[in-house]
Motif scaffolding. Structure first.
Motif, PDB file in Angstrom:
ATOM      1  N   PRO A 112      99.395  28.174  -1.674  1.00  0.00           N
ATOM      2  CA  PRO A 112      99.061  29.341  -0.853  1.00  0.00           C
ATOM      3  C   PRO A 112      99.495  29.232   0.597  1.00  0.00           C
ATOM      4  CG  PRO A 112      97.218  28.725  -2.257  1.00  0.00           C
ATOM      5  CD  PRO A 112      98.224  27.631  -2.389  1.00  0.00           C
ATOM      6  N   ASP A 113      99.450  28.039   1.177  1.00  0.00           N
ATOM      7  CA  ASP A 113      99.852  27.890   2.572  1.00  0.00           C
ATOM      8  C   ASP A 113     101.321  28.253   2.761  1.00  0.00           C
ATOM      9  OD1 ASP A 113      97.305  27.117   3.217  1.00  0.00           O
ATOM     10  OD2 ASP A 113      97.773  24.971   3.367  1.00  0.00           O
ATOM     11  N   ASP A 114     102.156  27.904   1.797  1.00  0.00           N
ATOM     12  CA  ASP A 114     103.576  28.268   1.890  1.00  0.00           C
ATOM     13  C   ASP A 114     103.760  29.778   1.786  1.00  0.00           C
ATOM     14  OD1 ASP A 114     104.626  25.735   2.297  1.00  0.00           O
ATOM     15  OD2 ASP A 114     104.927  25.344   0.158  1.00  0.00           O
ATOM     16  N   LEU A 115     102.978  30.415   0.922  1.00  0.00           N
ATOM     17  CA  LEU A 115     103.059  31.875   0.818  1.00  0.00           C
ATOM     18  C   LEU A 115     102.703  32.518   2.152  1.00  0.00           C
ATOM     19  CD1 LEU A 115     101.402  32.555  -2.665  1.00  0.00           C
ATOM     20  CD2 LEU A 115     103.817  32.213  -2.138  1.00  0.00           C
ATOM     21  N   ALA A 116     101.657  32.018   2.780  1.00  0.00           N
ATOM     22  CA  ALA A 116     101.247  32.568   4.069  1.00  0.00           C
ATOM     23  C   ALA A 116     102.310  32.351   5.131  1.00  0.00           C
ATOM     24  CB  ALA A 116      99.921  31.939   4.496  1.00  0.00           C
ATOM     25  N   ALA A 117     102.939  31.174   5.123  1.00  0.00           N
ATOM     26  CA  ALA A 117     103.974  30.886   6.110  1.00  0.00           C
ATOM     27  C   ALA A 117     105.187  31.781   5.915  1.00  0.00           C
ATOM     28  CB  ALA A 117     104.377  29.409   6.021  1.00  0.00           C
ATOM     29  N   ALA A 163      96.078  37.614  -5.706  1.00  0.00           N
ATOM     30  CA  ALA A 163      95.402  38.861  -5.384  1.00  0.00           C
ATOM     31  C   ALA A 163      95.471  39.162  -3.896  1.00  0.00           C
ATOM     32  CB  ALA A 163      93.952  38.807  -5.841  1.00  0.00           C
ATOM     33  N   ARG A 164      95.582  38.134  -3.079  1.00  0.00           N
ATOM     34  CA  ARG A 164      95.696  38.333  -1.630  1.00  0.00           C
ATOM     35  C   ARG A 164      96.950  39.128  -1.281  1.00  0.00           C
ATOM     36  NH1 ARG A 164      96.415  33.577   2.974  1.00  0.00           N
ATOM     37  NH2 ARG A 164      96.732  35.000   4.745  1.00  0.00           N
ATOM     38  N   TRP A 165      97.969  38.989  -2.136  1.00  0.00           N
ATOM     39  CA  TRP A 165      99.249  39.642  -1.860  1.00  0.00           C
ATOM     40  C   TRP A 165      99.407  40.927  -2.662  1.00  0.00           C
ATOM     41  CZ3 TRP A 165     100.436  37.284   2.296  1.00  0.00           C
ATOM     42  CH2 TRP A 165     100.155  35.935   2.432  1.00  0.00           C
ATOM     43  N   ALA A 169     104.517  26.095  -9.326  1.00  0.00           N
ATOM     44  CA  ALA A 169     103.199  26.180  -8.692  1.00  0.00           C
ATOM     45  C   ALA A 169     102.265  27.131  -9.427  1.00  0.00           C
ATOM     46  CB  ALA A 169     103.346  26.601  -7.233  1.00  0.00           C
ATOM     47  N   LEU A 170     102.820  28.042 -10.218  1.00  0.00           N
ATOM     48  CA  LEU A 170     101.988  28.897 -11.063  1.00  0.00           C
ATOM     49  C   LEU A 170     101.540  28.144 -12.309  1.00  0.00           C
ATOM     50  CD1 LEU A 170     104.069  32.213 -10.896  1.00  0.00           C
ATOM     51  CD2 LEU A 170     101.976  31.685  -9.640  1.00  0.00           C
ATOM     52  N   HIS A 171     102.469  27.421 -12.906  1.00  0.00           N
ATOM     53  CA  HIS A 171     102.150  26.726 -14.157  1.00  0.00           C
ATOM     54  C   HIS A 171     101.193  25.560 -13.951  1.00  0.00           C
ATOM     55  CE1 HIS A 171     104.739  28.940 -16.880  1.00  0.00           C
ATOM     56  NE2 HIS A 171     105.711  28.891 -15.994  1.00  0.00           N
ATOM     57  N   ASP A 172     101.287  24.883 -12.803  1.00  0.00           N
ATOM     58  CA  ASP A 172     100.399  23.735 -12.611  1.00  0.00           C
ATOM     59  C   ASP A 172      99.105  24.089 -11.876  1.00  0.00           C
ATOM     60  OD1 ASP A 172     101.027  23.852  -9.892  1.00  0.00           O
ATOM     61  OD2 ASP A 172     102.393  22.145  -9.948  1.00  0.00           O
ATOM     62  N   GLY A 173      98.920  25.387 -11.573  1.00  0.00           N
ATOM     63  CA  GLY A 173      97.652  25.849 -11.030  1.00  0.00           C
ATOM     64  C   GLY A 173      97.486  25.719  -9.532  1.00  0.00           C
ATOM     65  N   ARG A 174      98.538  25.319  -8.816  1.00  0.00           N
ATOM     66  CA  ARG A 174      98.408  25.231  -7.358  1.00  0.00           C
ATOM     67  C   ARG A 174      98.331  26.618  -6.718  1.00  0.00           C
ATOM     68  NH1 ARG A 174     103.313  22.330  -5.564  1.00  0.00           N
ATOM     69  NH2 ARG A 174     104.054  22.622  -7.683  1.00  0.00           N
ATOM     70  N   ILE A 175      98.907  27.622  -7.383  1.00  0.00           N
ATOM     71  CA  ILE A 175      98.738  29.017  -6.978  1.00  0.00           C
ATOM     72  C   ILE A 175      97.991  29.717  -8.104  1.00  0.00           C
ATOM     73  CG2 ILE A 175      99.909  31.179  -6.454  1.00  0.00           C
ATOM     74  CD1 ILE A 175     102.142  29.573  -5.186  1.00  0.00           C
ATOM     75  N   ARG A 176      96.808  30.225  -7.767  1.00  0.00           N
ATOM     76  CA  ARG A 176      95.915  30.795  -8.771  1.00  0.00           C
ATOM     77  C   ARG A 176      95.839  32.312  -8.639  1.00  0.00           C
ATOM     78  NH1 ARG A 176      90.812  27.296  -7.128  1.00  0.00           N
ATOM     79  NH2 ARG A 176      91.625  28.033  -5.117  1.00  0.00           N
ATOM     80  N   ALA A 177      95.147  32.920  -9.576  1.00  0.00           N
ATOM     81  CA  ALA A 177      95.037  34.377  -9.566  1.00  0.00           C
ATOM     82  C   ALA A 177      94.431  34.882  -8.266  1.00  0.00           C
ATOM     83  CB  ALA A 177      94.208  34.839 -10.764  1.00  0.00           C
ATOM     84  N   ALA A 178      93.440  34.171  -7.734  1.00  0.00           N
ATOM     85  CA  ALA A 178      92.807  34.606  -6.481  1.00  0.00           C
ATOM     86  C   ALA A 178      93.805  34.579  -5.325  1.00  0.00           C
ATOM     87  CB  ALA A 178      91.607  33.710  -6.166  1.00  0.00           C
ATOM     88  N   ASP A 179      94.708  33.605  -5.327  1.00  0.00           N
ATOM     89  CA  ASP A 179      95.738  33.550  -4.280  1.00  0.00           C
ATOM     90  C   ASP A 179      96.693  34.713  -4.416  1.00  0.00           C
ATOM     91  OD1 ASP A 179      94.759  30.963  -3.397  1.00  0.00           O
ATOM     92  OD2 ASP A 179      95.775  30.097  -5.141  1.00  0.00           O
ATOM     93  N   PHE A 184      98.377  37.259 -13.723  1.00  0.00           N
ATOM     94  CA  PHE A 184      98.369  38.309 -12.706  1.00  0.00           C
ATOM     95  C   PHE A 184      99.334  39.411 -13.144  1.00  0.00           C
ATOM     96  CE2 PHE A 184      99.519  40.193  -8.576  1.00  0.00           C
ATOM     97  CZ  PHE A 184      98.258  40.380  -8.036  1.00  0.00           C
ATOM     98  N   PRO A 185      99.041  40.680 -12.804  1.00  0.00           N
ATOM     99  CA  PRO A 185      99.947  41.770 -13.195  1.00  0.00           C
ATOM    100  C   PRO A 185     101.126  41.887 -12.222  1.00  0.00           C
ATOM    101  CG  PRO A 185      98.034  42.674 -12.066  1.00  0.00           C
ATOM    102  CD  PRO A 185      97.778  41.189 -12.212  1.00  0.00           C
ATOM    103  N   PHE A 186     102.050  40.961 -12.344  1.00  0.00           N
ATOM    104  CA  PHE A 186     103.197  40.918 -11.439  1.00  0.00           C
ATOM    105  C   PHE A 186     104.018  42.196 -11.528  1.00  0.00           C
ATOM    106  CE2 PHE A 186     102.304  36.426 -12.404  1.00  0.00           C
ATOM    107  CZ  PHE A 186     102.183  35.916 -11.119  1.00  0.00           C
ATOM    108  N   ARG A 187     104.555  42.618 -10.392  1.00  0.00           N
ATOM    109  CA  ARG A 187     105.373  43.836 -10.341  1.00  0.00           C
ATOM    110  C   ARG A 187     106.824  43.574 -10.713  1.00  0.00           C
ATOM    111  NH1 ARG A 187     102.352  44.061  -5.648  1.00  0.00           N
ATOM    112  NH2 ARG A 187     104.125  43.514  -4.350  1.00  0.00           N
ATOM    113  N   ALA A 188     107.238  42.309 -10.647  1.00  0.00           N
ATOM    114  CA  ALA A 188     108.611  41.945 -11.003  1.00  0.00           C
ATOM    115  C   ALA A 188     108.600  40.531 -11.556  1.00  0.00           C
ATOM    116  CB  ALA A 188     109.532  42.033  -9.782  1.00  0.00           C
TER     117      ALA A 188
END
Length: 235
Positions: A201-206, A232-234, A220-230, A50-54
């Motif tokens: 993703p649920d933690d991000l939403a909370a 993109a929501r942010w 969570a990024l390295h093991d795939g629990r948070i994916r590019a589609a998740d 993902f093109p992270f801003r920071a």
């Protein structure tokens, strides 16, 4: 806007996998995103997701009062010019902060665990002088790591705060929502970022629902629990 900030931890010149603040036993980083634990490669793997801003970089050698990984920091800043590099290099004092800026840090992280009791206004003073900083409120277990006034007196806090719960880093145990809520209540309009324990993703939403500005994440990024589609929501 809620912001996900990926984390790269560096020790002895390589990227390592952080877990529960047990820095002496961090293993070289290995994941589907990372072909080798070389810091620039680790960063490239994250930026391919993902093109992270920071991006947050913890120089564990410098934090533990060893030689800083200056070349690695500079190389990472050059390799991802569109992402603001948040560098935690155990800085204590204005000269150290300005030196870190010279290594390529877009924003210097001032960790509470590294601060001296005789210069508690460092972060606010530098911010007022136009130097981009963040104050990391560090916790080892339930204990605040640093001069007590840095925790108790919000007047010493700059506009960007990180609540660093080291015991939760890399464990998937969930963010420390109660502590984050306490800091958010006292921080006013300041940006508060969560660090440690994000599972998916649920933690991000909370966190977003609670008014937290963003989260520092690695496992969570390295093991795939948070994916590019998740992500993109942010945004």
């Amino acid at each position: 806007m809620f912001t996900v900030v990926p984390v790269v931890d560096i020790r002895n010149g390589i990227a390592v996998q952080a877990r529960a603040g047990d820095r002496a036993n961090y293993a070289p980083l290995s994941s589907p995103l990372v072909t080798t634990p070389e810091p620039v490669t680790a960063l490239a793997g994250l930026m391919s997701l993902f093109p992270f801003r920071a991006v947050y970089v913890a120089d564990l050698d410098a934090i533990e009062r060893g030689a800083p990984n200056v070349e690695a920091a500079a190389a990472m800043a050059a390799a991802a010019p569109t992402a603001e590099l948040w560098l935690d290099a155990g800085v204590a004092g204005e000269a150290a902060v300005r030196a870190a800026r010279g290594w390529g840090a877009g924003r210097v992280v001032i960790g509470s665990e590294s601060q001296a009791a005789d210069d508690l206004g460092l972060a606010v003073r530098l911010e007022q002088a136009g130097v981009p900083v963040a104050l990391s409120l560090d916790f080892h277990g339930e204990a605040f790591a640093g001069p007590p006034a840095l925790w108790s007196d919000p007047a010493l806090w700059p506009d960007t705060l990180i609540v660093m719960t080291l015991a939760r880093v890399g464990t998937g145990s969930g963010p420390d929502m109660a502590r984050l809520a306490d800091v958010k209540d006292r921080a006013g309009a300041r940006r508060v970022f969560a660090a440690g324990g994000v599972r998916g993703p649920d933690d991000l939403a909370a966190l977003a629902e609670a008014g937290i500005a963003g989260a520092l994440i690695a496992t969570a990024l390295h093991d795939g629990r948070i994916r590019a589609a998740d992500l993109a929501r942010w945004g």
